[in-house]
Design an enzyme around this catalytic site. Structure first.
Site, PDB file in Angstrom:
ATOM      1  N   HIS A 117      -9.039   2.624  -3.073  1.00  0.00           N
ATOM      2  CA  HIS A 117      -7.642   2.363  -2.712  1.00  0.00           C
ATOM      3  C   HIS A 117      -6.940   1.554  -3.805  1.00  0.00           C
ATOM      4  O   HIS A 117      -6.771   0.343  -3.675  1.00  0.00           O
ATOM      5  CB  HIS A 117      -7.618   1.631  -1.366  1.00  0.00           C
ATOM      6  CG  HIS A 117      -6.253   1.369  -0.816  1.00  0.00           C
ATOM      7  ND1 HIS A 117      -5.130   2.083  -1.187  1.00  0.00           N
ATOM      8  CD2 HIS A 117      -5.815   0.443   0.103  1.00  0.00           C
ATOM      9  CE1 HIS A 117      -4.083   1.618  -0.532  1.00  0.00           C
ATOM     10  NE2 HIS A 117      -4.468   0.625   0.245  1.00  0.00           N
ATOM     11  N   CYS A 144       0.818  -1.227   0.000  1.00  0.00           N
ATOM     12  CA  CYS A 144       0.000   0.000   0.000  1.00  0.00           C
ATOM     13  C   CYS A 144       0.847   1.270   0.000  1.00  0.00           C
ATOM     14  O   CYS A 144       0.390   2.334  -0.405  1.00  0.00           O
ATOM     15  CB  CYS A 144      -0.902   0.026   1.222  1.00  0.00           C
ATOM     16  SG  CYS A 144      -1.937  -1.405   1.360  1.00  0.00           S
TER      17      CYS A 144
END
Ligand SMILES: [Zn+2]
Lengths: 369, 107
Positions: free
Chosen positions: A318, A80
């Protein structure tokens, strides 16, 4: 070391598409070129791509498709956190004098292999991120009495903020009640507490203080950087009511920038799940341990956009490799004063927080106009 | 399949252990993360301390700690309320693409 600033940016709408990863990347590079004065392909010394996809030689492929022949070109993958790690790498090339101008391009498809860290056998059969999030939620609830309603404020506020962001995946608001009633994934995590994987791309142009004025009259400087990698395996995070890598990376960033949490006017925090934002507010010193819940309810009650004005990961979606760059673009634009309805008035100093794999590593950037 | 995975499949929970440093190397690895020496594969004591837990419907899962250092996430079979810090037995481990640990309170 030379000062390094952000000169310009480009975003592609976060959505679900049929586009290839390369096309997604180009769709954020184009608006960057369109909006940057005096920029030509020859100016760019470094091209970095950040993604968790399995694409090979991607930075060179996208350089070629963009007509750029950089001196340095490679990918950065760190789950991430890939995008912010890419920005830190670009910063280092420029600060060291190896390069003057760097383009960092992040993108992800919604079916990214980066969504689960297969290596981590210590997670047993509970490898999906909802399980580590649920452990943090249990621990924070146990230690501080945090409630499911407290956590719902994060999603409600970030979805509200996202409705003013044309690049966000979600276009609608959700009431506290809708969030509370959304499907239970575990006993302390609901569907609307989660950020959603989606397609997306974001590009950012960094330049040295020697050349940045060629491209912008309003550079935003990167004044602080802190990174910390504790481990890769989730279960080494000993106190689950806090995320130790956040504490350590933010201290480094504040020290480097000679700033404190009180100096921060606007921040993007990595709200992969609602509970994360509550814990991060405490870890990063915006409030004391145990007071993250009242902090987020207050943001909501007062429509305060100081935290995650972009809509956060929960409101924006995301796309892993794009997320850190999109977060940084938001703070860049906030400090330039160009975010319209999302604008935090008079913002001069901002913070970006991004992290990977249950906060086993994190990055904090401090930006100043 | 790694040695760790093979042993799990036979319901044996082993961890890499460095005899020179006298410590477990966890998550499992072929080399010690302190001295880079070769490890041996040592069975882990099958009692664990409950660190944290939650549930998904009727399925209780959590983090447990073996021998004061080895933490894993596993399923916890229980009919009664759990307490943080209580001791659990590892009743089953397995490997079917993912490591699987099943625990139950010591009665
Ligand atoms: Zn050793």
């Amino acid at each position: 070391m030379r000062r390094v600033g952000i000169a310009s940016s480009g975003l592609a709408e976060f959505s679900k598409t049929d586009s290839t990863l390369e096309s997604l990347m180009l769709s954020s590079v184009k608006p960057l070129f369109d909006s940057t004065k005096n920029l030509s392909q020859e100016d760019i010394d470094v091209v970095l791509t950040s993604t968790n996809s399995d694409s090979k030689y991607l930075s060179n492929v996208v350089s070629e498709l963009s007509g750029i022949s950089p001196k340095v070109s490679h990918s950065v993958e760190s789950l991430c956190n890939s995008g912010t790690n890419g920005i830190v790498s670009a910063y280092s090339y420029i600060a060291s004098g190896l390069a003057d101008v760097a383009l960092v391009i992040g993108a992800e498809k919604s079916d990214s292999p980066g969504l689960v860290l297969e290596w981590d056998v210590s997670r047993g059969q509970y490898k999906h991120p909802i399980y580590w999030a649920s452990m943090f939620a249990s621990a924070h609830m146990r230690k501080f009495g945090t409630t499911m309603e407290d956590i719902a404020y994060v999603s409600a506020q970030n979805h509200n903020n996202a409705t003013d962001n044309p690049f966000a995946y979600f276009k609608k608001t959700f009431s506290l009640d809708e969030i509370m009633q959304s499907k239970n994934l575990t006993d302390n995590l609901r569907l609307l507490d989660c950020s959603m994987p989606c397609d997306g791309a974001a590009s950012i142009l960094l330049a040295s203080e020697d050349v940045i004025k060629k491209f912008t009259d309003k550079p935003v400087w990167i004044s602080g950087i802190g990174q910390k990698s504790l481990s890769a395996g989730f279960t080494k995070n000993d106190d689950l009511a806090c995320m130790k890598s956040n504490v350590q990376s933010s201290h480094r960033a504040y020290d480097m920038a000679k700033r404190t949490p009180d100096d921060i006017d606007v921040a993007e925090l990595h709200d992969a799940f609602g509970i994360c934002e509550i814990i991060e507010l405490e870890d990063l010193g915006f409030t004391k341990p145990g007071l993250g819940s009242s902090y987020v309810s207050n943001l909501y009650e007062t429509s305060d956009k100081k935290i995650n004005p972009r809509g956060g990961l929960i409101g924006c979606g995301h796309p892993l490799g794009a997320t850190g760059i999109a977060q940084t673009i938001e703070i860049f634009q906030q400090l330039q004063g160009t975010t319209k309805k999302r604008q935090v008035d008079g913002a001069k100093t901002g913070l970006v927080h991004n992290m990977s794999a249950a906060a086993t590593s994190s990055t904090v950037l401090i930006l100043e106009s | 399949m790694t040695r760790f995975e093979q042993e799990l499949k036979n319901n044996v929970f082993v961890s890499s252990f460095c005899t020179r440093c006298d410590k477990h190397v966890w998550p499992p690895s072929d080399m010690c993360n302190s001295c880079f020496g070769n490890v041996i594969w040592r069975p882990v004591t099958r009692t664990a301390k409950l660190i944290e837990f939650s549930s998904k419907g009727d399925e209780v899962f959590g983090i447990v700690e073996f021998e004061g250092s080895i933490r894993v996430m596993g399923r916890i079979m229980t009919a009664s309320a759990l307490q943080i810090g209580q001791m659990l037995n590892l009743t089953e481990c397995n490997f079917d693409g993912k490591a699987k640990f099943v625990l139950a309170p010591i009665v």
